[in-house]
Design an enzyme around this catalytic site. Structure first.
Site, PDB file in Angstrom:
ATOM      1  N   ASP A 217      83.153  21.563 -74.791  1.00 26.14           N
ATOM      2  CA  ASP A 217      84.315  22.322 -74.335  1.00 26.14           C
ATOM      3  C   ASP A 217      85.427  21.428 -73.783  1.00 26.14           C
ATOM      4  O   ASP A 217      86.475  21.916 -73.408  1.00 26.14           O
ATOM      5  CB  ASP A 217      83.908  23.305 -73.226  1.00 26.14           C
ATOM      6  CG  ASP A 217      82.728  24.156 -73.632  1.00 26.14           C
ATOM      7  OD1 ASP A 217      82.759  24.671 -74.757  1.00 26.14           O
ATOM      8  OD2 ASP A 217      81.799  24.284 -72.836  1.00 26.14           O
TER       9      ASP A 217
ATOM     10  N   ASP B 193      83.215  30.393 -72.500  1.00 30.12           N
ATOM     11  CA  ASP B 193      82.238  29.825 -73.417  1.00 30.12           C
ATOM     12  C   ASP B 193      80.951  30.643 -73.258  1.00 30.12           C
ATOM     13  O   ASP B 193      80.749  31.275 -72.221  1.00 30.12           O
ATOM     14  CB  ASP B 193      82.053  28.361 -72.985  1.00 30.12           C
ATOM     15  CG  ASP B 193      80.823  27.727 -73.552  1.00 30.12           C
ATOM     16  OD1 ASP B 193      80.735  27.655 -74.780  1.00 30.12           O
ATOM     17  OD2 ASP B 193      79.969  27.284 -72.769  1.00 30.12           O
TER      18      ASP B 193
ATOM     19  N   ASP C 245      80.981  24.914 -70.105  1.00 30.24           N
ATOM     20  CA  ASP C 245      79.940  24.194 -69.393  1.00 30.24           C
ATOM     21  C   ASP C 245      79.749  22.778 -69.890  1.00 30.24           C
ATOM     22  O   ASP C 245      79.399  21.890 -69.147  1.00 30.24           O
ATOM     23  CB  ASP C 245      78.602  24.928 -69.541  1.00 30.24           C
ATOM     24  CG  ASP C 245      78.053  24.776 -70.941  1.00 30.24           C
ATOM     25  OD1 ASP C 245      78.837  24.932 -71.890  1.00 30.24           O
ATOM     26  OD2 ASP C 245      76.864  24.488 -71.095  1.00 30.24           O
TER      27      ASP C 245
HETATM   28  P1  ADP Z   1      78.620  27.395 -76.841  1.00 27.02           P
HETATM   29  O1  ADP Z   1      79.991  27.293 -77.369  1.00 27.02           O
HETATM   30  O2  ADP Z   1      78.066  28.772 -76.981  1.00 27.02           O
HETATM   31  O3  ADP Z   1      78.457  26.881 -75.473  1.00 27.02           O
HETATM   32  P2  ADP Z   1      77.927  24.913 -78.070  1.00 27.02           P
HETATM   33  O4  ADP Z   1      79.306  24.662 -78.601  1.00 27.02           O
HETATM   34  O5  ADP Z   1      77.478  24.089 -76.942  1.00 27.02           O
HETATM   35  O6  ADP Z   1      77.719  26.470 -77.758  1.00 27.02           O
HETATM   36  O7  ADP Z   1      76.916  24.731 -79.244  1.00 27.02           O
HETATM   37  C1  ADP Z   1      77.089  25.450 -80.420  1.00 27.02           C
HETATM   38  C2  ADP Z   1      75.858  25.488 -81.229  1.00 27.02           C
HETATM   39  O8  ADP Z   1      75.563  24.192 -81.706  1.00 27.02           O
HETATM   40  C3  ADP Z   1      74.645  25.931 -80.473  1.00 27.02           C
HETATM   41  O9  ADP Z   1      74.514  27.315 -80.451  1.00 27.02           O
HETATM   42  C4  ADP Z   1      73.545  25.297 -81.282  1.00 27.02           C
HETATM   43  O10 ADP Z   1      73.231  26.111 -82.379  1.00 27.02           O
HETATM   44  C5  ADP Z   1      74.161  24.044 -81.811  1.00 27.02           C
HETATM   45  N1  ADP Z   1      73.775  22.879 -81.016  1.00 27.02           N
HETATM   46  C6  ADP Z   1      74.524  22.211 -80.137  1.00 27.02           C
HETATM   47  N2  ADP Z   1      73.822  21.192 -79.605  1.00 27.02           N
HETATM   48  C7  ADP Z   1      72.591  21.224 -80.143  1.00 27.02           C
HETATM   49  C8  ADP Z   1      71.386  20.453 -80.009  1.00 27.02           C
HETATM   50  N3  ADP Z   1      71.305  19.430 -79.167  1.00 27.02           N
HETATM   51  N4  ADP Z   1      70.339  20.804 -80.757  1.00 27.02           N
HETATM   52  C9  ADP Z   1      70.412  21.827 -81.591  1.00 27.02           C
HETATM   53  N5  ADP Z   1      71.468  22.585 -81.777  1.00 27.02           N
HETATM   54  C10 ADP Z   1      72.567  22.294 -81.058  1.00 27.02           C
HETATM   55 MG    MG Z   2      78.412  25.892 -73.751  1.00 29.15          MG
END
Ligand code: ADP
Ligand code: MG
Length: 814
Positions: free
Chosen positions: A688, A471, A684
């Protein structure tokens, strides 16, 4: 009311919870403790409630017949475990007991974990301990968190006894040597050998009698038969040598085993602090500092560290840790929260109603102990083999002594000699310990280095992984975002600072790394905001997995408007017009490489926020290491393409997927698995969890790795060093090689010895040497994992920090 399932054998806690709704109770007894913990008996269908047996009149459960209506886990330290024979003995003692559901024993850590119904009329804790001690196993009950290996450490009297045993063996050896010196005086030599035998056999005979009484055949029984046979056939020298060797062998085995146990206990001194966010000041405090009445706030992905009652807020939690069912349960003001509940959605303020003694460290220790007591695939196979080994040898011995000489009308003596040698080879000790020693030591060595392996079989699985998915946010990157800019993207102009506060009002309830950055940009730290009342009120908070957050925020004068903050998909969720999407895309194009967010108020785009995160300093090295191990590496992220490309470029990764929703990550893993790859997913956060569960090995990463991800994962990396992953993989591969070596070695030696014995080429004393020698080698080889330098490279990491911190200034930002 504490009413639980039917009183049928082997009911597990999760079953109780499942039955919660169906149970019809009619109160019979009075409340035992008052409050809502009413003790009732469900007399209509013989269903009992937990509280009944803790009720002042236990007759209630006696008259109904004691049913295993509660299952607790009890840890017992058993000092006198020295090999698999004791493990089987413990199983034989505990497993048939009424109320005992499961028994897991780890010979190395000398720990027995029993799942049982603790009420007096079932398998009470005292009953368990007393039964083990009746078999001279040296059992003591361990309190929560007490170290089993430390508890198994011998007392002063036991140490004295140990010394006496060495002295005893020394005397027997001296007699044996004296006997051989007297070889010219045959009579005197024989008498000396017989005295040596008699003196040496006392403790062996005592053990053999104890085992015989329980109709159990162990090494002491086999040894006494062999020595008796040798004496009977006039082989006095050999009998004395066998006794002396056996006594020393036992002592050497014991010493080697204790050494490994001690090494394990030093390795297992874990230290992790557990904290909660105190609602009144937003401060993070250790749970030890909380007192009854304190209020903590819970955000999605967080685990309640306490038992409490909801004081404010609304949301759903998963009680999977208690029920085994990951279904969302709605909680509102007045609902109770159990420690370990994981917040799925919403925001809650929870008032502490009872002090929790279980800190995370204790849970971790328990988990490690449990993992160590489990059996991997290799061990299950070996155990099945071992089960047949001893009986097969005994049957062969019976045939050789009872049938062959008569059938072939040959001299019985050579057959008897061969049979005696076979008896010594009948104990499969080394083989049985071949797999668990490297596995147990690997789990301990990994835990010591912040890698928590939750099940024994995971050690084998991690060694076999071929496709690794990582991730991005919070895993490859630190997840420590900083807002680079916040830009007005509205059609009619908006006040940037005021709108940022609207976004921060809902982000303050999210646990995603970007949320903290938005909040601190809007108001400084959360504590300041609390004191100055800096954030407007927000309600109806919802976490949009992989997209962002949504809620209603007070825009002034008590008027609440819907606010959505998140990535491009959030515009769709908020129903923003195409014009808004285009403006946001232009903003994104100008901010290539940054993570970009939009803030949509009342369905219209207002702000564009650009944030940057920092790659973990050892990310490149970790990815290179994984690749060098022959695994494919892919990055899966919910972030936009440009940000994903930037990170992938820095890591030289050609395989990266972006704009993924949680279900997309899950689908990717499933696809790979279907294609025959054994996948590893490292993530993390809350987004996921599904992919972690679907992968062959799911690993949750980061000191702050969220509770939900950590629960679904097979391994939790509690360190912020990404290199822990390839290191853990290397360690497990090393352990797999050791297991294979140990099994082949132990089985090979045994088989060769049997063949030699059948050919009459192996003497009794040689068989004893082979037996102890192979066990000690298996022990030392297995324990070499503890000394492995794979995970102990703190020095390297520190130098890496120094190295990258120079580079970091500017160049490492993504
Ligand atoms: P990654 O897969 O890179 O860990 P996430 O799946 O956790 O990323 O989140 C994907 C995207 O969703 C983030 O890059 C962000 O743009 C958006 N996002 C997730 N949670 C939030 C939040 N609390 N506030 C704003 N944007 C969010
Ligand atoms: Mg993440």
């Amino acid at each position: 009311m504490n009413c639980v399932g039917e009183g049928r054998g082997g009911t597990s806690t999760s079953d109780h919870h499942k039955d919660k709704q169906d149970v019809l109770c009619s109160p019979v007894c009075e409340p035992a403790t008052g409050g809502d913990e009413v003790a009732v008996i469900c007399d209509t269908s013989q269903r009992l409630c937990v509280a009944c047996c803790s009720h002042e009149s236990p007759e209630v459960c006696k008259t109904e017949g004691c049913m295993p209506h509660e299952a607790v886990k009890t840890r017992i330290s058993v000092r006198n475990i020295c090999c698999d024979a004791e493990v089987r003995l413990i199983d034989r003692i505990l497993k048939p007991m009424k109320g005992v559901e499961d028994v897991k024993t780890n010979a190395l850590t000398k720990l027995v974990m029993v799942t049982h119904c603790p009420v007096d009329c079932c398998a009470s804790v005292e009953h368990l301990v007393d039964s083990l001690n009746a078999a001279h196993l040296g059992a003591t009950l361990l309190s929560k968190g007490e170290d089993s290996a430390a508890a198994a450490r011998p007392s002063a009297t036991e140490l004295a006894k140990e010394h006496a045993k060495w002295l005893h063996a020394g005397v027997v050896w001296a007699l044996f040597i004296a006997g051989t010196a007297l070889y010219q005086h045959e009579g005197a030599a024989d008498i000396t050998f017989i005295v040596a035998c008699a003196l040496g056999s006392v403790p062996i005979l005592q053990k053999a009698v104890r085992a015989g009484r329980k109709l159990r055949i162990d090494m002491s029984v086999l040894m006494m038969l062999a020595v008796g046979g040798a004496l009977g056939s006039g082989e006095y020298l050999e009998a004395a040598l066998v006794v002396a060797l056996f006594l020393s062998a036992e002592l050497i085995e014991h010493a080697a085993m204790n050494r490994v146990t001690r090494a394990l206990s030093t390795v297992m001194q874990l230290s992790v602090t557990r904290t909660a966010t105190r609602a009144k000041d937003g401060k993070t405090v250790p749970i030890g500092e909380l007192v009854v009445g304190d209020v903590v706030s819970l955000r999605p992905g967080e685990e309640s560290p306490i038992d409490g009652r909801v004081r404010a807020g609304f949301g759903s939690v998963s009680e999977a840790s208690m029920t085994g069912e990951a279904i969302p349960i709605e909680k509102r003001t007045g609902s109770t929260i159990i420690a370990g509940s994981v917040m799925l959605n919403g925001f809650l303020e929870v008032e502490l109603t009872a002090l929790t003694k279980d800190s995370t460290i204790e849970k971790i220790k328990e988990q490690v102990e449990e993992a160590q007591a489990q059996k991997g695939r290799a061990q299950v196979l070996v155990d099945t083999f071992a089960k047949f080994w001893t009986p097969t040898i005994l049957i062969a011995v019976g045939v050789m002594v009872g049938i062959v000489p008569f059938a072939t009308k040959s001299d019985a003596m050579p057959w008897l000699e061969k049979a005696l040698v076979l008896l010594v080879l009948a104990c499969p000790c080394a083989l049985v310990l071949a797999a668990p020693i490297p596995t147990t030591c690997t789990i301990a060595a990994a835990a010591r280095n912040g890698v928590l392996i939750k099940r024994a079989e995971v050690v084998e699985q991690l060694a076999s992984v071929s496709a690794v998915a990582l991730d991005k946010t919070g895993t490859l990157t630190k997840g420590e975002f900083a807002v680079v800019c916040a830009e007005d993207l509205s059609e009619n102009g908006t006040q940037v600072e005021a709108t940022l506060k609207l976004a921060a009002a809902i982000e303050s309830k999210s646990a995603h790394p970007v949320a903290a950055a938005v909040v601190s940009r809007a108001v400084g730290c959360a504590a300041d905001a609390y004191e100055t009342g800096g954030l407007p009120q927000a309600k109806k908070f919802r976490n949009l997995e992989g997209v962002g957050v949504r809620g209603e925020v007070d825009v002034g004068g008590g008027v609440f408007k819907p606010v959505v903050a998140g990535n491009k998909k959030a515009l769709g969720v908020a129903g923003a017009p195409t014009r808004d999407v285009e403006r946001f895309e232009t903003f994104q194009a100008a901010r290539l490489g940054d993570t970009t967010l939009c803030v949509v108020v009342d369905g219209r785009l207002c702000l564009g926020i650009a944030l940057n995160d920092t790659l973990r300093p050892d990310a490149r090295r970790a990815v290179d290491l994984i690749r060098s191990m022959g695994c494919s590496v892919a990055m899966l992220t919910g972030d936009a393409e440009a940000a994903a490309r930037q990170v992938a470029g820095a890591l030289d990764l050609s395989d990266y997927q972006f704009s993924l929703l949680p279900q997309d990550k899950h689908a990717w893993v499933q696809l790979k698995e279907k294609g025959g790859a054994r996948t590893l997913m490292l993530g993390d956060g809350i987004n996921d969890a599904n992919a972690l569960a679907a992968a062959t090995v799911g690993i949750a990463m980061g000191e702050t790795s969220m509770a939900l991800a950590a629960r679904t994962a097979d391994i939790v990396i509690m360190s912020s060093w990404l290199s822990r992953l390839p290191q853990a993989m290397q360690l497990c591969r090393y352990a797999r090689r050791l297991v294979a070596f140990n099994i082949v070695f132990a089985a090979g030696v045994k088989l060769v010895a049997v063949v030699l014995a059948l050919l009459g080429k192996l003497h009794l004393w040689m068989a004893v040497l082979v037996d102890v020698g192979s066990l000690v080698i298996v022990l030392l080889v297995g324990a070499s994992v503890l000394g492995s330098t794979t995970l102990n490279n703190q020095g390297q990491e520190e130098s890496l920090v120094k190295h990258t911190s120079k580079k970091e200034k500017g160049s490492e930002e993504v």
